[in-house]
Design an enzyme around this catalytic site. Structure first.
Site, mmCIF file in Angstrom:
data_model
loop_
_atom_site.group_PDB
_atom_site.id
_atom_site.type_symbol
_atom_site.label_atom_id
_atom_site.label_comp_id
_atom_site.label_asym_id
_atom_site.label_seq_id
_atom_site.Cartn_x
_atom_site.Cartn_y
_atom_site.Cartn_z
ATOM 1 C CG HIS A 25 -0.381 -0.081 2.543
ATOM 2 N ND1 HIS A 25 0.411 0.924 3.047
ATOM 3 C CD2 HIS A 25 -0.432 -1.026 3.514
ATOM 4 C CE1 HIS A 25 0.790 0.628 4.270
ATOM 5 N NE2 HIS A 25 0.302 -0.574 4.571
ATOM 6 C CG HIS B 55 4.161 -1.387 2.369
ATOM 7 N ND1 HIS B 55 2.939 -1.931 2.094
ATOM 8 C CD2 HIS B 55 4.492 -1.786 3.624
ATOM 9 C CE1 HIS B 55 2.532 -2.642 3.145
ATOM 10 N NE2 HIS B 55 3.460 -2.563 4.083
ATOM 11 C CB CYS C 60 2.410 -8.863 18.494
ATOM 12 S SG CYS C 60 1.522 -8.203 17.062
ATOM 13 C CB CYS D 123 5.045 -6.694 15.994
ATOM 14 S SG CYS D 123 3.943 -5.306 16.209
ATOM 15 C CB CYS E 62 -0.335 -5.699 19.262
ATOM 16 S SG CYS E 62 0.794 -4.690 18.292
ATOM 17 C CG HIS F 294 -0.290 -5.523 14.095
ATOM 18 N ND1 HIS F 294 0.991 -5.334 14.571
ATOM 19 C CD2 HIS F 294 -0.188 -5.562 12.746
ATOM 20 C CE1 HIS F 294 1.833 -5.289 13.562
ATOM 21 N NE2 HIS F 294 1.152 -5.417 12.434
ATOM 22 C CE LYS G 157 2.655 0.823 10.161
ATOM 23 N NZ LYS G 157 2.758 -0.612 10.395
ATOM 24 C CE LYS H 6 -4.241 -3.538 0.358
ATOM 25 N NZ LYS H 6 -3.283 -3.968 -0.626
#
Ligand code: MSP
Length: 523
Positions: free
Chosen positions: A19, A22, A128, A131, A153, A156, A306, A309
């Site tokens: 995405h 990145h 996690c 991560c 987390c 996430h 953040k 996806k």
């Protein structure tokens, strides 16, 4: 071999397609690398994919395939094409499933074992998988929605898993003092300043040893621990080594020394600790130098979080480049977001900047200057005659744009380098408006003055083409083909010399220029 300027991106998990978050990391690293090349250094950009570990394995299995087939397909269909989409000029691409990487990782592990930095032990903690990291209680937050009542987390928003493992450990805690001394002696090792402060206080608070293997009883998608094949290497330990396995660690000492230590390692702030704490400690353990700098950039946010996806907030880079082109993508993200800070993407902001700054600002400046030279001087670059204060001011702004951009890039302040360059775009647009070459063209008596004004404008464009080439390579190549090819290739124009006035020669023919940033139909 002389040392090249070596830049790296993190290697990307191939659990999904890329995405724009990145792509943001990629573009930043590419701009830095191209900048140094344009400055006359030889420079080298490494990027690649991080293919082992539980996260990738689970995704592959979840898609009813095996991890090898899954990663092969995603790399070919999504990650390599991304580089084309956003015009990244990388010198190598490493996949952690390649033989050259595996062999070198095992060599490194063996070296650390022999030097006494690895021991066997047991560990219990909250893991996690998103991560690929054990989490401290302070890294967790209260869950919401389906995870209400659980600790999740913070990155996430998913619950962590309780793991109890017997595995190999790297004596990270032994490096606490050496790391602190390294940060102290090398104040720009971690940048920006806020990232540096966070890392220093994290290390000061004490380091635990790092579990660097996983038992194959749990899963086996990874690189075997060379002395104990019932274990595979922890994915982060495997992944961090890509920065040296790709450039000859263990196989080609000469190449290794021509690149290492890396000059700038670009990473997102979420993975700063791995790069600024664990990675230099691993290198110290192997008797190697840490990189010269680790730069932690901010996040692209959606609704204050953040972009990701997994949270379904990812936007595919080609959704933007299909409409605006790769140059606009690169320009927008590098200019609109301070490098090191978080930023939000909006179609409205991108569209407004495209029109105001690229189409009407830079693009129109280039088109009208080239068109006027064609119209009034039959496409011959005119002679500059006596310079007046307004012309001298343009020359001064050009020289300042170059030195300002160079100083900014030395601090990896990409947005400031573009802002410094943009002062020249604005100055030239203003200069043309006030000098009114179309009025000067009406009288023979002002023809000399017309020549000076258009020479000044086109020289200004030359400076812009060189300074902006690392950010907008395609547009600058087009502009160069129209105005500068008599001076040689654009890639051979040194940034440091760009501000020296008077490089274009009167009488040289220029050629037509198609619109650099064509009007975008409303979509
Ligand atoms: N595989 C690890 C890195 C290993 S490097 C030895 C990893 N991969 S990742 O695919 O999750 O992330 C790669 C990079 O993309 C990171 O630098 C990360 O910060 C960046 N980004 C992912 N989402 C992002 C945003 N929303 N915004 C900006 N950068 C983002 O971590």
């Amino acid at each position: 071999m002389p040392k090249s300027f070596y830049v790296t991106t993190p290697i990307f998990y191939v659990n999904d397609a890329p995405h724009i978050g990145h792509a943001y990391t990629e573009v930043a690293a590419d701009v830095i690398t191209r900048w140094h090349r344009q400055r006359g250094d030889s420079s080298f950009l490494l990027t690649g994919t991080d293919e082992h570990g539980e996260k990738v394995l689970r995704t592959a299995l979840g898609n009813n395939t095996d991890p090898k087939a899954w990663t092969d397909r995603l790399v070919k269909d999504s990650w390599l094409p991304l580089l084309e989409t956003i015009d990244v000029d990388n010198q190598d691409f490493i996949r952690t499933t390649e033989e050259r990487h595996k062999v070198a990782v095992q060599k490194f592990l063996k070296q650390l074992l022999d030097a006494g930095h690895i021991y066997q032990g047991s560990f219990e903690g909250n893991y996690c998988v998103g991560c690929e990291e054990y989490k401290n209680e302070s890294d967790l937050i209260d869950g919401s929605g389906e995870f209400e009542g659980q600790r999740v987390c913070a990155i996430h928003s998913k619950p962590v898993e309780q793991l109890n493992e017997n595995n190999y450990f790297f004596k990270l805690s032994h490096f606490q003092d050496r790391l602190l001394e390294h940060y102290e002696k090398n104040p720009t090792f971690v940048q920006p300043e806020s990232a540096r402060n966070e890392v220093v206080s994290f290390v000061r608070s004490g380091l635990s040893d790092l579990s660097i293997s996983r038992s194959k009883e749990r899963f086996d998608w990874g690189i075997d621990i060379p002395w104990d094949t019932s274990h595979i290497t922890y994915v982060w330990f495997d992944a961090l080594l890509n920065y040296i396995t790709a450039i000859g660690y263990g196989t080609d000492e000469e190449k290794l020394h021509s690149l290492w230590p890396a000059d700038v390692q670009v990473v997102g702030k979420d993975i700063l600790r791995f790069h600024a704490v664990i990675w230099p400690a691993m290198l110290m353990a192997a008797g190697m130098e840490p990189p010269k700098q680790v730069f932690g950039h901010g996040w692209l946010l959606v609704g204050g979080e953040k972009m990701s996806k997994s949270k379904l907030t990812g936007i595919a880079p080609n959704e933007i480049t299909d409409v605006f082109g790769s140059d606009a993508f690169r320009y927008y993200f590098m200019k609109a977001i301070g490098f090191g800070s978080d930023g939000s993407f909006s179609w409205e902001d991108l569209s407004a900047r495209y029109t105001a700054e690229l189409a009407n600002g830079f693009g129109n400046l280039a088109s009208r200057t080239v068109a006027m030279v064609a119209r009034y001087f039959d496409s011959d670059i005119p002679q500059a005659n006596e310079y007046q204060p307004a012309d001298k001011q343009v020359q001064e702004v050009a020289a300042q744009a170059v030195s300002g951009a160079e100083a900014a890039m030395d601090r990896v302040a990409i947005h400031e380098a573009i802002a410094s360059t943009w002062k020249l775009v604005d100055e030239l647009n203003n200069y043309i408006t006030t000098q009114e070459p179309w009025v000067l063209a009406k009288e023979e008596s002002t023809r000399e003055r017309l020549g000076t004004v258009l020479y000044t404008s086109i020289e200004g464009l030359r400076v812009l083409a060189v300074l902006l080439a690392p950010v907008m390579p395609k547009a600058c190549e087009k502009l160069w083909a129209a105005i500068g090819s008599a001076l040689g290739e654009l890639s051979n124009q040194s940034i440091s010399e760009a501000g020296v006035w008077g490089q274009l020669t009167a009488g040289t023919k220029i050629s037509e220029l198609e619109a650099l940033f064509p009007r975008v139909e409303e979509k």
